[in-house]
Write an enzyme that holds these catalytic residues in place. Sequence first.
Site, PDB file in Angstrom:
ATOM      1  N   GLY A  88       0.812  -1.214   0.000  1.00 23.43           N
ATOM      2  CA  GLY A  88       0.000   0.000   0.000  1.00 23.43           C
ATOM      3  C   GLY A  88       0.840   1.257   0.000  1.00 23.43           C
ATOM      4  N   GLY A  90       2.600   3.805   1.435  1.00 21.44           N
ATOM      5  CA  GLY A  90       3.167   4.074   2.752  1.00 21.44           C
ATOM      6  C   GLY A  90       3.671   5.480   2.932  1.00 21.44           C
ATOM      7  N   GLY A 124       6.788   7.982   6.404  1.00 24.01           N
ATOM      8  CA  GLY A 124       5.919   8.491   5.353  1.00 24.01           C
ATOM      9  C   GLY A 124       6.461   9.704   4.624  1.00 24.01           C
ATOM     10  N   ARG A 174       2.948  13.955  -7.943  1.00 22.65           N
ATOM     11  CA  ARG A 174       3.042  13.045  -9.082  1.00 22.65           C
ATOM     12  C   ARG A 174       1.691  12.950  -9.786  1.00 22.65           C
ATOM     13  NH1 ARG A 174       5.570   7.158  -8.193  1.00 22.65           N
ATOM     14  NH2 ARG A 174       3.672   6.746  -6.996  1.00 22.65           N
ATOM     15  N   ASP A 250       4.344  -4.492  -7.526  1.00 17.08           N
ATOM     16  CA  ASP A 250       3.700  -3.273  -7.040  1.00 17.08           C
ATOM     17  C   ASP A 250       4.227  -2.038  -7.760  1.00 17.08           C
ATOM     18  OD1 ASP A 250       5.914  -4.300  -5.238  1.00 17.08           O
ATOM     19  OD2 ASP A 250       5.891  -2.203  -4.616  1.00 17.08           O
ATOM     20  N   ASN A 251       5.240  -2.207  -8.615  1.00 16.97           N
ATOM     21  CA  ASN A 251       5.734  -1.118  -9.445  1.00 16.97           C
ATOM     22  C   ASN A 251       5.418  -1.347 -10.918  1.00 16.97           C
ATOM     23  OD1 ASN A 251       6.834   0.153  -7.200  1.00 16.97           O
ATOM     24  ND2 ASN A 251       8.834  -0.806  -7.450  1.00 16.97           N
ATOM     25  N   ASP A 260       7.287   4.763 -10.445  1.00 17.08           N
ATOM     26  CA  ASP A 260       8.196   4.569  -9.308  1.00 17.08           C
ATOM     27  C   ASP A 260       9.659   4.574  -9.730  1.00 17.08           C
ATOM     28  OD1 ASP A 260       6.382   4.613  -7.203  1.00 17.08           O
ATOM     29  OD2 ASP A 260       5.832   2.537  -7.526  1.00 17.08           O
TER      30      ASP A 260
END
Length: 490
Positions: A88, A90, A124, A174, A250-251, A260
Amino acid sequence: MTVHFPFQNSYSALPDSFFARVAPTPVAAPRLIKLNRSLALQLGLDPDLLETPEGAAILAGKTVPEGADPIAMAYAGHQFGHFVPQLGDGRAILLGEVIDKDGVRRDIQLKGSGPTPFSRRGDGRAALGPVLREYIVSEAMFALGIPTTRSLAAVITGEHVIRETALPGAVLTRVAASHIRVGTFQFFAARRDTEAVRRLADHVIVRHYPELRDVERPYHALLAGVVARQANLVARWLLVGFIHGVMNTDNSSISGETIDYGPCAFMDAYNPSQVFSSIDEMGRYAYANQPRIALWNLTRLAECLLPLFSDEQEKAVADAQDILGGFSDQFSAAYQAGLRRKVGLFTERDGDEALIQDLLDAMAKNQADFTLTFRKLGDAAFDDSADARAQFMEPAAFDEWAGRWRARIALEQQGATGRQAAMHAVNPMFIPRNHRVEAVIQAAVNDDNYAPFEELVKVLAKPFEDQPAYAAYADPPLPDQRVLQTFCGT
C-alpha cells in the site's frame, strides 16, 4: 484568488477495502522548488496561483484543497520474487483525480506527504534527493516519448527526515493515468475476494480500456491489453538504455506507464547485464532481464484474473497462457522495429536482426557508450567522416560492422539527409546521465542550490536536439565521475 483543483474523483468511490482515508501531515515551512507550468495548464490548473505560498502549501500537503478526497491506496506485491500480502501507499496520498485538457482522467498524488496505515513503521516522508531524481527522470522519459507518470511539482518542507543522516525533506506531486498496479489486483486475490477483483477489473476497463466494455470476454481482453502495453513499454525502455531497477509487481502499472523511479538509471557503456540498484544484489532486474521480468509480473496478474475467466480452472489457465504467450512476439516486434529505426533502416530484410545484434555485441565488447553510439551513427549516415568509431575501444570493430551497414542502407530509397533526420528523431543526444543527476542532487542537498537542477531539466526537455550550448551534458562520465550504484528513496 484561491487555488482550484477541478476534482472528479472515482477511485475513492470504490469500497472502503480499496484504500484508507488519510489526510497529508502538515509540514513546517513549504517552499516551492519547481513547478511544471506546462503540465499544470494541461491539467486545467492555474500555474500562477500554484506558485504562490497558498499553492506551495497545497503541493506540500500542508493544506488540503477543496474537492480533494485524500486516500492511501491498498495493494500487495512480489518484491524481488517474494510475495508481501499487504504493502500500500506508505508515503503517498492520492488527493484526487482531474480530467485534463485532452479529456484524460489523471491522478494527482503527493509523494512524501506523511504516514498512512500502510507505512509499516516508516515516517511516510521523502528526502529531497529522491524527489529531485524522480522529477528529473520522469520528465526526461516524457520528453523521450515513453509512457510515464509525470511530475507536477517539487516542494521542500522546511523539515528534515532521518535516513542514515538528517536530510532535507521534500514532497513530489506526481501525476499518473492512475496508480493501479499488478499488486492492486494481488491484494484482493490473496484474500480470495473475487468480487473485489471483478470490481477492480471493471474500474480499470472503464478508465483505461473503455473500448473493451462491450466485448464478449472483457477480462480476457483486459489481460491482453495490459500485456500489449507492457510489451511495448519495456521495449521502449531498452531502446534508450533505461534500467528501472525495481520491477516488483507493485511497481508494474496497469495503465502501461513507467512508475516509481527509485534506483533507476540509464546505461552509459552498453552492457546487457548492467545493474545499478544497490538492492538488486542478484541482478534480477538487470537491463536485459527486463522483458522476462515484465512477463513474470504479467503472469502474476493473470493468476489474479483466473476466477473471472472461467469456473473451470483448467480452461481459465489455458486461456491465460494463450494470452501471455503473445508477449514475446509483441515485445520482439516493438523492440526490433525500434532497433531498425535506430540504425536507419526503413524496411525489413532478412539479416537485419543479425546485423543489429552484431553492432550490439561489438558495443558490449568495446564498452561503447549506448546513447552516443547511436546518435553518432545518425551523423555517419549523412557524412562518412563522422566519428562514430571513437566510441569503441578498438575502432576497427566498428569499421568492420559499418561496411556491412553501409551496404545495407544503400538498398533503401531514403537519402542521407532524410536518414540522418529520422535517426536523430529516435536517438537522443541527451539522457539523464547518472553522474549529472547525482551532481544536481548534491548541489541542492548540500548548498540549497537549484540552478544545476533547473539547467538539467531544461536540457532534458529537448533530448533529440543538438543544443550546442549544452553539449557537455551529452558527455559520458569520466572514470572518477561514474555512478556505480543507485539507491531506493524509501
